[in-house]
Design an enzyme around this catalytic site. Structure first.
Site, mmCIF file in Angstrom:
data_model
loop_
_atom_site.group_PDB
_atom_site.id
_atom_site.type_symbol
_atom_site.label_atom_id
_atom_site.label_comp_id
_atom_site.label_asym_id
_atom_site.label_seq_id
_atom_site.Cartn_x
_atom_site.Cartn_y
_atom_site.Cartn_z
ATOM 1 C CE1 TYR A 177 40.812 -47.690 -59.297
ATOM 2 C CE2 TYR A 177 42.742 -46.572 -60.184
ATOM 3 C CZ TYR A 177 41.954 -46.926 -59.105
ATOM 4 O OH TYR A 177 42.295 -46.523 -57.837
ATOM 5 C CG ASP A 208 41.081 -41.377 -66.618
ATOM 6 O OD1 ASP A 208 42.186 -40.782 -66.646
ATOM 7 O OD2 ASP A 208 40.713 -42.104 -65.678
ATOM 8 C CE LYS A 249 48.617 -43.838 -63.889
ATOM 9 N NZ LYS A 249 48.946 -44.696 -62.771
HETATM 10 N N1 PMP Z 1 42.684 -42.894 -64.213
HETATM 11 C C1 PMP Z 1 43.447 -43.837 -64.780
HETATM 12 C C2 PMP Z 1 43.225 -44.192 -66.215
HETATM 13 C C3 PMP Z 1 44.426 -44.494 -64.042
HETATM 14 O O1 PMP Z 1 45.172 -45.451 -64.619
HETATM 15 C C4 PMP Z 1 44.630 -44.119 -62.691
HETATM 16 C C5 PMP Z 1 45.672 -44.771 -61.821
HETATM 17 N N2 PMP Z 1 46.356 -45.828 -62.309
HETATM 18 C C6 PMP Z 1 43.809 -43.123 -62.149
HETATM 19 C C7 PMP Z 1 42.851 -42.526 -62.940
HETATM 20 C C8 PMP Z 1 43.957 -42.693 -60.732
HETATM 21 O O2 PMP Z 1 45.139 -41.985 -60.563
HETATM 22 P P1 PMP Z 1 45.814 -41.886 -59.110
HETATM 23 O O3 PMP Z 1 46.271 -43.269 -58.764
HETATM 24 O O4 PMP Z 1 46.939 -40.922 -59.329
HETATM 25 O O5 PMP Z 1 44.789 -41.365 -58.174
#
Ligand code: PMP
Length: 438
Positions: A152, A247, A275
């Protein structure tokens, strides 16, 4: 059950709030997995958090392993973050002009994350990944992006193809509303399957702008990279002139101050963060090789901007968190010990009862999979017994332990958890597993 007639306009217990919320917001929430649909029942509305604990509006206390879905490495309401935000708020909440805080944040990130030479702050992980892919496409002049099933990367159109997290939880890994053209530019491969990736590269020689990967997958449950997987991605990308994007929205400053890239010793071209670097406020960032980042506006032609990007409150919170971390890097060893305690406790419970589940743990990240075979990719993860997971979740909630309300997520231990917390969690999980397999 109380007999009084609830006035849904005024009542503020979890059940009443959810009734009100469902009329006003899709599913009653602002992010899908919070709605508890995968586990049944209705969500607990949280009133406050402190350290490793949260309290709901009904006065119930929980040991919390959601940790705001990753940002709270130091736990809830850490004093250093609270006072940094309080001090900044007195000075104003946003200026739309540069601040010292942004420079210090950029310096901290560049100092900590091995492959990042320049960085741009944004407001969420979604924005970070969207922008990183734009940079990769702008720099290479190519369109196709490779992502992995079950990973994701936020909710931008091009990533909602075989997506993990809530998309996987709700069985919509390919979302309506994503155009065919966009979906066509996203190529997918199986995580940890180097032959599959080689096949995609062979079929699309010279056309792949980027490979984006969670270096440790956290959105199909926790799935660490198999030995050689990240190294192979690095080799293929280098050979093909493809931009490798890690990511690290979850893993950045979570597996260590240098993230997964430092942990595994494989360096991407671009990295996305979020995060932890926001200390619990809305923050994301993307950064990497200077020659790539120099192409971003206004130093280059690739456009990306944000009214609240680098917001001073968010920078104050994030910097306070990163300073606590930098001043005590032994924090990661402590987190690992807590993780190991949980792993040993649960593994022995599972073995003693011979249960068909498997604990996967890396540092402070963990998932209890409701199946006992090795989980290497989404094909494996998707065979989990989600009905039993839901029973386990509810039994755990009744015992005052809050974990992610879906099988396809990771849980987070914070530096505020104690060994005693982990001990009582293992005990509660043992009981919840009894209930799940009764
Ligand atoms: N990349 C990863 C690996 C994630 O776990 C998340 C959200 N859990 C995101 C991108 C997206 O981040 P956001 O919810 O702050 O848009």
């Amino acid at each position: 059950m109380s007999q009084h007639v609830r006035d849904p306009g005024l009542a503020s217990d979890s059940a009443s709030l959810f009734e009100r919320a469902e009329r006003l917001m899709p599913g009653g929430v602002n992010s899908p997995v919070r709605a508890f649909r995968a586990v049944g029942g209705s969500p607990r509305f949280i009133d406050r958090g402190a350290g490793a604990r949260v309290w709901d509006v009904d006065g119930r206390e929980y040991i919390d392993y959601i940790g705001a879905w990753g940002p709270l490495l130091l736990g809830h309401a850490h004093p250093a973050i609270v006072s940094a935000v309080a001090a900044q708020v007195q000075k104003g909440t946003a200026y739309g002009a540069p601040t010292r805080l942004e420079v210090e944040m950029a310096e901290t990130i560049v100092r900590s994350v091995p492959s990042i030479e320049m960085v741009r702050m944004v407001n969420s992980g979604t924005e970070a990944t969207m922008a990183a892919v734009r940079v990769a496409r702008g720099a290479t002049g190519r369109s196709a992006v490779v992502k992995f099933a079950g990973c994701y990367h936020g909710h931008a159109d091009g990533f909602l193809v075989k997506a993990g997290s809530g998309a996987a939880t709700f069985g919509t890994p390919d979302s309506p509303g994503v155009t065919e053209g966009t979906a066509r530019d996203t190529l997918t491969a199986h995580y940890n399957d180097v032959e599959d990736v080689r096949g995609v590269f062979a079929a699309q020689a010279g056309a792949i702008a980027a490979v984006i990967v969670e270096p440790v997958a956290g959105n199909m449950g926790l799935v660490p990279p198999a030995p050689g997987f990240l190294e192979t991605l690095r080799e293929l990308c280098t050979a093909e002139g493809t931009v490798l994007i890690f990511d690290e929205v979850i893993t950045g400053f979570r597996l260590g101050s240098g993230g997964a890239q430092q942990h595994y010793g494989v360096l991407p071209d671009l990295t996305t963060l979020g995060k932890v670097i926001g200390g619990g406020l809305p923050v994301g960032a993307y950064g990497g090789r200077r020659d790539l980042m120099a192409r971003v506006s206004p130093s280059g032609p690739i456009y990306q901007a944000g009214t609240l990007s680098g917001n001073p409150l968010a920078m104050a919170a994030g910097l306070a968190a990163l300073r606590v971390i930098e001043e005590d890097l032994s924090l990661y060893a402590r987190l690992d010990r807590l993780g190991a305690q949980l792993e040993e406790g649960l593994t022995s419970v599972i073995r003693r009862r011979d249960l068909p589940c498997r604990l996967v743990r890396l540092g402070s990240l963990w998932t209890l999979f409701f199946q006992d075979a090795e989980v290497r990719d989404w094909r494996d993860a998707s065979t989990c017994d989600t009905t039993r997971f839901a029973r386990y979740f509810r039994a755990l909630l009744d015992r005052g332990i809050l974990v992610a309300p879906s099988q396809f997520e990771t849980n987070f231990i914070s530096a505020a958890h104690s060994s005693a917390d982990i001990g009582s969690t293992v005990q509660a999980i043992a009981e919840a597993l009894e209930a799940a397999y009764a």
